[in-house]
Scaffold this active site. Structure first.
Site, PDB file in Angstrom:
ATOM      1  N   CYS A 154       0.776  -1.255   0.000  1.00  0.00           N
ATOM      2  CA  CYS A 154       0.000   0.000   0.000  1.00  0.00           C
ATOM      3  C   CYS A 154       0.799   1.293   0.000  1.00  0.00           C
ATOM      4  O   CYS A 154       0.653   2.119  -0.895  1.00  0.00           O
ATOM      5  CB  CYS A 154      -0.907   0.036   1.226  1.00  0.00           C
ATOM      6  SG  CYS A 154      -2.063  -1.319   1.339  1.00  0.00           S
ATOM      7  N   HIS A 176      -9.395  -5.239   0.948  1.00  0.00           N
ATOM      8  CA  HIS A 176      -8.319  -5.590   1.888  1.00  0.00           C
ATOM      9  C   HIS A 176      -8.914  -6.349   3.072  1.00  0.00           C
ATOM     10  O   HIS A 176      -9.980  -5.995   3.559  1.00  0.00           O
ATOM     11  CB  HIS A 176      -7.650  -4.297   2.361  1.00  0.00           C
ATOM     12  CG  HIS A 176      -6.361  -4.481   3.110  1.00  0.00           C
ATOM     13  ND1 HIS A 176      -6.309  -4.988   4.383  1.00  0.00           N
ATOM     14  CD2 HIS A 176      -5.088  -4.210   2.759  1.00  0.00           C
ATOM     15  CE1 HIS A 176      -5.045  -5.023   4.783  1.00  0.00           C
ATOM     16  NE2 HIS A 176      -4.279  -4.569   3.817  1.00  0.00           N
ATOM     17  N   ASP A 189      -4.396  -0.750  -5.815  1.00  0.00           N
ATOM     18  CA  ASP A 189      -3.090  -0.277  -5.309  1.00  0.00           C
ATOM     19  C   ASP A 189      -1.999  -1.341  -5.367  1.00  0.00           C
ATOM     20  O   ASP A 189      -0.823  -1.035  -5.320  1.00  0.00           O
ATOM     21  CB  ASP A 189      -3.219   0.279  -3.889  1.00  0.00           C
ATOM     22  CG  ASP A 189      -3.396  -0.812  -2.835  1.00  0.00           C
ATOM     23  OD1 ASP A 189      -3.984  -1.868  -3.150  1.00  0.00           O
ATOM     24  OD2 ASP A 189      -2.958  -0.600  -1.687  1.00  0.00           O
ATOM     25  N   LYS A 226       0.335 -10.121  -3.996  1.00  0.00           N
ATOM     26  CA  LYS A 226       0.656  -8.914  -3.246  1.00  0.00           C
ATOM     27  C   LYS A 226       2.009  -9.064  -2.554  1.00  0.00           C
ATOM     28  O   LYS A 226       2.317 -10.128  -2.026  1.00  0.00           O
ATOM     29  CB  LYS A 226      -0.432  -8.693  -2.190  1.00  0.00           C
ATOM     30  CG  LYS A 226      -0.122  -7.610  -1.187  1.00  0.00           C
ATOM     31  CD  LYS A 226      -1.201  -7.486  -0.137  1.00  0.00           C
ATOM     32  CE  LYS A 226      -0.832  -6.329   0.806  1.00  0.00           C
ATOM     33  NZ  LYS A 226      -1.891  -6.058   1.782  1.00  0.00           N
TER      34      LYS A 226
HETATM   35 CA   LIG Z   1      -2.952  -2.644  -0.706  1.00  0.00          CA
END
Ligand SMILES: [Ca+2]
Length: 482
Positions: free
Chosen positions: A90, A236, A288, A306
């Site tokens: 993030c 999230h 993001d 991620k």
């Molecule tokens: Ca994120």
């Protein structure tokens, strides 16, 4: 929606009376400049999901999630299929969207303590001296609002209202950073401008409330150019959705969140149509960073998750829509990234990006406009994990640099060899061509060296990095006592 429905009726239908439109930081009617009927700079909306994966939307191949509104947006606009963020997590990713720069350029690639994102009561924050995309547009006469998750510093001097946003409503960092998850943290704060208005934030209604706030802002700002930055808190983990969406998707709580975000996107697009500003507004929908390797998200057909420099960590689904300006039902596979939005928006707003400092992003309007033969403006794109340069892309080639694995443990970290992929035919990064294309490897290694000199790598500083902001004695964000 009935096209003839006037604004008042539409807002009434949304449950927004005229009185509810009074928002701090927004100008009233007499202060606004009406530009109706003139060729005017466009409004901008960035819908920025948190941890939504490349394969999580219908228009990007999801068979699990129902996303009719975003799919319709894609049918009326353009899908960007090689659109990147600058980090798999993030804070660094968001620093690039705001500044048009790589995270290491603005020293937001890790926290002051070396963590991969900022945690509550962080000393670090995006330096107020940086010129954000909101500041560029505000100086050009735009009304600006940030509604959602910020994550670029939770101290007063780092909040959105100090970085070019007239109005802020949302949570200052991730939704898994409240006292429920970590006892030493303050209850997850929901903020309006610089004040905590609810703690812990009721996460079940966050997407709904963000949507209401966004619609209010659009309605209030409709007669002047505006910039709405809507960084959703979802999907999230921990995932939450409002009652209408809970338990309704085919993919558990994660799918519920995605489908509520789709609904939210439809509400915003309907608002633009009802207010007659649809053709004056460029809307971007993206994420993001990639989906995590648990919780239900998908980055398919990409590999990795991620937090990695695999495509799945940093290549995002991206849909761009501006009726009459961006050709409908098209796709663009040229390399572009979130850093490009600042210079692109600046150009469309009739202003310029900052000229007193390096900006890494480039104007990608020729790509968005579908200009024949338009190419990516980037010679190379660099994939960093925290402070480490791990990969470089040039055209169709992506090189994962030979390096020591960053994982810590009792054993010495293994040495990883160079891996070269042709992303045009191997989007999942399965078959390395490093052995058969040593010339390409050498060319990309030379590009990587340029980044090392410029931005740094590991503990080696780059020649053109700028300092982050640093708070001397950071304090928690708490519900103010009445
Ligand atoms: Ca994120």
């Amino acid at each position: 929606m009935n096209r003839n429905m006037d604004r008042r009726n539409f807002l009434k239908a949304l449950g927004l009376g005229a009185a509810s439109l009074a928002m701090p930081g927004c100008l009233n009617a007499s202060q606004r400049t009406s530009r109706a009927g003139e060729e005017r700079p466009p409004n901008f909306i960035i819908i920025f999901c948190d941890d939504l994966g490349y394969g999580d939307l219908g228009c990007f191949g999801s068979k699990k999630h129902r996303t009719p509104n975003i799919d319709q947006m894609a049918a009326e606009g353009m899908r960007f299929t090689s659109f990147y963020v600058t980090s798999g997590v993030c804070t660094p990713s968001r620093s690039s969207l705001m500044t048009g720069c790589y995270p290491r350029r603005v020293n937001m690639h890790q926290s002051a303590r070396g963590e991969w994102v900022l945690f509550p009561v962080a000393a670090k924050g995006l330096n107020p001296k940086e010129i954000t995309i909101a500041e560029v547009l505000k100086r050009a006469g735009y009304a600006t609002a940030c509604i959602g998750k910020w994550h670029l510093g939770d101290q007063p001097q780092f909040l959105p209202t100090k970085q070019g946003f007239d109005y802020y409503f949302g949570i200052p960092y991730s939704n898994d950073m409240g006292a429920k998850q970590r006892k030493q943290n303050p209850p997850l704060p929901l903020m309006q401008n610089e004040k905590v208005i609810e703690a812990p934030a009721d996460q079940t209604t966050l997407t709904k409330r963000y949507t209401e706030q966004a619609i209010k802002f659009i309605a209030t700002s409709k007669d002047r150019p505006f910039f709405l930055y809507l960084p959703h808190t979802m999907p999230h983990n921990p995932v939450h959705s409002s009652e209408r969406f809970r338990g309704k998707s085919a993919n558990g709580g994660y799918g519920d969140c995605v489908e509520e975000i789709d609904w939210s996107t439809g509400q915003l697009l309907n608002t633009l149509k009802a207010l007659g500003i649809d053709r004056h507004t460029l809307v971007i929908f993206t994420s993001d960073n990639g989906a995590a390797n648990r919780w239900g998200g998908s980055n398919l057909p990409l590999s990795g998750f991620k937090g990695s420099t695999a495509e799945g960590g940093m290549r995002e689904p991206c849909v761009v829509r501006w009726p009459g300006k961006i050709p409908a039902g098209t796709a663009c596979d040229e390399l572009s990234c979130t850093m490009d939005l600042l210079p692109t928006f600046a150009k469309l707003a009739g202003t310029k990006p900052p000229t007193d400092r390096i900006i890494d992003g480039r104007d990608i309007w020729p790509l968005m406009a579908g200009k024949k033969g338009a190419k990516s403006p980037h010679e190379a794109f660099y994939y960093y994990f925290r402070d480490q340069l791990q990969a470089v892309r040039c055209g169709k080639w992506k090189l994962h640099l030979p390096r020591k694995q960053s994982r810590r443990g009792s054993k010495p970290p293994p040495q990883l060899p160079a891996r070269l992929y042709d992303l045009n035919v191997d989007i999942a990064e399965k078959s390395s061509l490093a052995d058969t294309h040593p010339d390409v490897v050498q060319r990309l290694l030379a590009l990587a060296e340029k980044a090392r000199q410029d931005l740094g790598d590991g503990s080696k500083k780059g020649a053109h990095q700028r300092p982050a902001g640093l708070a001397v004695s950071p304090k928690p964000l708490l519900l103010s006592s009445k």
